[in-house]
Each structure stands twice: as C-alpha cells, then as structure tokens.
Scaffold this motif. Structure first.
Motif, PDB file in Angstrom:
ATOM      1  N   LYS A  24       0.833  -1.214   0.000  1.00  0.00           N
ATOM      2  CA  LYS A  24       0.000   0.000   0.000  1.00  0.00           C
ATOM      3  C   LYS A  24       0.866   1.263   0.000  1.00  0.00           C
ATOM      4  O   LYS A  24       0.511   2.261  -0.634  1.00  0.00           O
ATOM      5  N   LYS A  25       1.982   1.216   0.712  1.00  0.00           N
ATOM      6  CA  LYS A  25       2.898   2.362   0.707  1.00  0.00           C
ATOM      7  C   LYS A  25       3.415   2.616  -0.710  1.00  0.00           C
ATOM      8  O   LYS A  25       3.470   3.756  -1.190  1.00  0.00           O
ATOM      9  N   LEU A  26       3.808   1.544  -1.376  1.00  0.00           N
ATOM     10  CA  LEU A  26       4.328   1.665  -2.741  1.00  0.00           C
ATOM     11  C   LEU A  26       3.251   2.172  -3.700  1.00  0.00           C
ATOM     12  O   LEU A  26       3.500   3.055  -4.525  1.00  0.00           O
ATOM     13  N   LYS A  28       0.641   3.912  -2.989  1.00  0.00           N
ATOM     14  CA  LYS A  28       0.326   5.313  -2.682  1.00  0.00           C
ATOM     15  C   LYS A  28       1.347   6.256  -3.323  1.00  0.00           C
ATOM     16  O   LYS A  28       0.999   7.322  -3.838  1.00  0.00           O
ATOM     17  N   ASN A  29       2.608   5.854  -3.314  1.00  0.00           N
ATOM     18  CA  ASN A  29       3.672   6.715  -3.841  1.00  0.00           C
ATOM     19  C   ASN A  29       3.780   6.681  -5.356  1.00  0.00           C
ATOM     20  O   ASN A  29       4.094   7.703  -5.974  1.00  0.00           O
ATOM     21  N   PHE A  30       3.518   5.522  -5.964  1.00  0.00           N
ATOM     22  CA  PHE A  30       3.740   5.399  -7.408  1.00  0.00           C
ATOM     23  C   PHE A  30       2.448   5.312  -8.225  1.00  0.00           C
ATOM     24  O   PHE A  30       2.497   5.345  -9.449  1.00  0.00           O
ATOM     25  N   ILE A  36       5.294   0.854 -10.240  1.00  0.00           N
ATOM     26  CA  ILE A  36       6.272   0.394  -9.250  1.00  0.00           C
ATOM     27  C   ILE A  36       7.376  -0.406  -9.933  1.00  0.00           C
ATOM     28  O   ILE A  36       8.566  -0.233  -9.652  1.00  0.00           O
ATOM     29  N   ALA A  39       9.672   1.885 -11.824  1.00  0.00           N
ATOM     30  CA  ALA A  39      10.379   2.904 -11.045  1.00  0.00           C
ATOM     31  C   ALA A  39      11.869   2.589 -10.904  1.00  0.00           C
ATOM     32  O   ALA A  39      12.294   1.433 -10.946  1.00  0.00           O
ATOM     33  N   ASP A  43      14.435   5.644  -6.377  1.00  0.00           N
ATOM     34  CA  ASP A  43      13.120   6.131  -5.939  1.00  0.00           C
ATOM     35  C   ASP A  43      12.428   5.100  -5.039  1.00  0.00           C
ATOM     36  O   ASP A  43      11.788   5.458  -4.036  1.00  0.00           O
ATOM     37  N   LYS A  46      13.593   4.949  -1.354  1.00  0.00           N
ATOM     38  CA  LYS A  46      13.157   6.025  -0.465  1.00  0.00           C
ATOM     39  C   LYS A  46      11.944   5.621   0.381  1.00  0.00           C
ATOM     40  O   LYS A  46      11.638   6.275   1.381  1.00  0.00           O
ATOM     41  N   ILE A  47      11.268   4.558  -0.042  1.00  0.00           N
ATOM     42  CA  ILE A  47      10.068   4.120   0.664  1.00  0.00           C
ATOM     43  C   ILE A  47      10.465   3.311   1.891  1.00  0.00           C
ATOM     44  O   ILE A  47      11.289   2.398   1.810  1.00  0.00           O
ATOM     45  N   ASP A  48       9.889   3.649   3.028  1.00  0.00           N
ATOM     46  CA  ASP A  48      10.181   2.959   4.282  1.00  0.00           C
ATOM     47  C   ASP A  48       9.864   1.467   4.152  1.00  0.00           C
ATOM     48  O   ASP A  48       8.763   1.087   3.751  1.00  0.00           O
TER      49      ASP A  48
END
Length: 366
Positions: A24-26, A28-30, A36, A39, A43, A46-48
């Motif tokens: 979900k984090k990925l 949300k960012n991409f 993803i 990418a 980049d 950088k995602i936790d």
C-alpha cells in the motif's frame, strides 16, 4: 479493475518481502503496480521498508509467471477481484491498515448494506449455542443484516444456514483459494451460499488451508463488520483472536454468556469479565447498542391493527405496559415470560411499531 492493472498488482503481491502494508505504501507513492515495476531503484529505496532484498526480488521473473497463472484462473472461473481502493471493496475493511490489497469473490455479494455483522465461535457448538444463533438471526431478519462468518464447522455453518433460511445475505470468508473448499463436507452448502451472498478470500489457488491462514482470515471477518458476536468459545480459540482483532479495529464486540463451569463458555465469559465484549442475550441487545433504526408503522395504523396483530404474549406485554414504562426484568416477572424468550418478543413488538426501548433496558408503548 482492468486486466493490466490486475496483472501487475498480482505480480506485486508475489514479491517476497512485500506484504499488504508495504504494498500500500508503494501504491500510494507510485500510483499503480505497473509504475512500481518501472520505477528507479533510487526512488523505490526512499520508501520505508524497501531494502536491497526487496529491490532484488522485484526483478524476479517468476512473479510474473505466477501472476499470469492466477489471472487465467480468475478469468476462467469468472471470479471478481476487489481492489482496496475501489468502491466494491468492503468499506470498513478499507480503514484497517493491514487489510488485503486484493480480495477475490465468488457468488452474488452486495456490500452496499452497512448492517454487516460477523458471528464466530467454537467448532463444537452445543444445543445452547445452536438455539441462540438460530433465534438471534431470525429475530434480526426484519432488519436485513449481512451475516459474515468463516464457513467452518460449528457456529460458522449454523450462522450461514440460519441466514439462508431467513433470506439474508451471508458471506463466508475463506482461509484458502477459491479453487477448493474446506472443510470438504461443506461443499454441499456452496450453491445456496452463492445464491444468497458468496465467498471472499485473499488467498490464491496455490494456498492451502494452513493454520496461519485462518488467523489471517480472521482479520477480514472482524475488519469488514460493524460488530463481531462470539457465540461460544473455550478459554482459547480462533474466535477470541477475531474478537481481539475487532477490538483493535475499534469495532463493537458482543459475547454470549454461559455458566461458569461450561468449558465452551469460558472464552465468552472472560471477554465480558475483562470488558473486551458486551454481554448479549438477544437480538434486541445488538439493535440497541448499534443504534440500528427500526422502521415503525404510523400510530393510526397500529391502533387499527393492534389487537388483531398481537399474539398471546405480545398482548400480555402490551396490556402490562399500558400502566407505564417498565424495566425488562420487571416485565419478565409480571408477565411470567423468561428473559431469553422475552427479548425476542419485545424486538418483534418494536419492529411492529408498538413499543420502543429506552436506555437502561426500559420499554414503553409508543
């Protein structure tokens, strides 16, 4: 969900080290699973939670082969995929941080009804638990709730069957893929389940009904429901895990009390004793605590039909309450009706628009 989006999402979920939270984090960012994979490593890093291992696993070609195989199965069997950001995904489940990115659905499920409750409990249900479950669902039927459970032995299957008998939608949340059924003895119930709701799972066709899958399944049962009701449970059991998850998700939890020396009531009694569940003895308790609206008939209509629509016990209660509002326990004593039976009668009278509940288990005539 478009085929291309589904394919890349399936592939993402097969990447070792990526679970629902990181996925979900990925996303949300991409923006999408496909982006993803496109990418740059810098980049992604950088995602936790994204380390060298996951960056390497994203390049594993096996994940795309697995995704294609699963996609072929979904298309062949006409299985619906529910994406966590789409409207057809269970609304309450969207707010659970660890909810699945994807759910797979068979049957005809309509989640537009917000009255969704889960009923869980022991696989070794007693006569006490069976009678309560059947009566409880029958009493709730006029409010048309959706009944969710795990399609296992005991409380689960009794709940599903009672829902079907009362023409209610019911959903079985599975701990394995939709290419199989567990337990095998319950295959005979599948057709009616899919006509009156169906099945949801997060698991793929290669997933087996392993022990850890049932624990994961329980978070879906708890997360998608407004309330979880535990019917019977020993001191330890899967239904208690579901109850704890429901509490963690800030959902309502109810438990059916039993005698202190009954092994299959110890779990429920402990939930109530430790204030992790509210005591429940009837459908009326649930309706009151969830503040479900009961549609009432116009008073003029009630006056015309009152005496022809009441059975003997209802008439007795109505006559008694003409003297004024009264406590549930007093009504039980004065009308000589046991509380376990009285609660259902009062709910029926409430649904008919004759009486209404007040705080403190007090009832009065409308």
């Amino acid at each position: 969900m478009q085929k291309n989006d589904l394919f890349f999402t399936l592939a993402l979920l097969q990447v070792e080290g990526i679970g629902d939270v990181i996925a979900k984090k990925l996303l949300k960012n991409f923006g999408s699973a496909e982006e993803i994979f496109k990418a740059k490593k810098t980049d992604l890093a950088k995602i936790d939670g994204i380390g060298k291992s996951i960056l390497s696993n994203l390049k594993n070609p096996t994940i795309f082969n697995l995704a294609e195989t699963e996609l072929d199965f979904l298309e062949k069997e006409n299985i619906t995929s529910l994406y966590f950001q789409n409207e057809n995904y269970p609304e309450r489940l969207k707010h659970c941080i660890d909810a699945p990115v994807l759910l797979f659905q068979s049957g005809i499920i309509d989640l537009s009804n917000p009255k969704i409750i889960s009923i869980v409990g022991t696989r070794n249900i007693t006569t006490y638990g069976t009678e309560f479950t059947k009566n409880f669902i029958e009493e709730l039927a006029p409010l048309n709730p959706i009944i969710v459970s795990g399609f296992a032995y005991g409380v689960d299957i009794v709940s599903h069957q009672a829902a079907i008998e009362n023409n209610l939608q019911t959903i079985g949340v599975l701990a394995h893929g939709l290419n199989q059924i567990y337990p095998k003895n319950h295959k005979k119930y599948m057709a009616k389940m899919e006509q009156n709701g169906g099945f949801l799972t997060e698991f793929w066709t290669h997933s087996k009904p392993d022990r850890e899958n049932f624990v994961k399944r329980n978070r879906i049962v708890a997360g998608m429901s407004e309330a979880t009701i535990v019917i019977e449970s020993a001191e330890k059991g899967g239904s208690l895990i579901t109850a704890n998850l429901a509490n963690d998700y800030n959902r309502e939890v109810f438990a059916l009390p039993g005698r202190s020396n009954d092994k299959l009531s110890q779990g429920c009694n402990n939930l109530i004793k430790t204030q992790r569940a509210q005591l429940i003895t009837s459908a009326a308790d649930l309706v009151y605590h969830l503040n479900w609206e009961v549609k009432k008939k116009e008073s003029k209509t009630i006056q015309k039909q009152l005496f022809v629509s009441l059975d003997e016990n209802e008439q007795k209660i109505y006559n008694f309450l003409q003297n004024g509002k009264e406590l549930l326990d007093i009504i039980s004593i004065e009308c000589d009706i046991p509380i376990f039976k009285l609660s259902g009668i009062l709910l029926n009278m409430e649904l008919k628009g004759i009486i209404r509940p007040l705080p403190g288990k007090i009832f009065e005539i409308i």
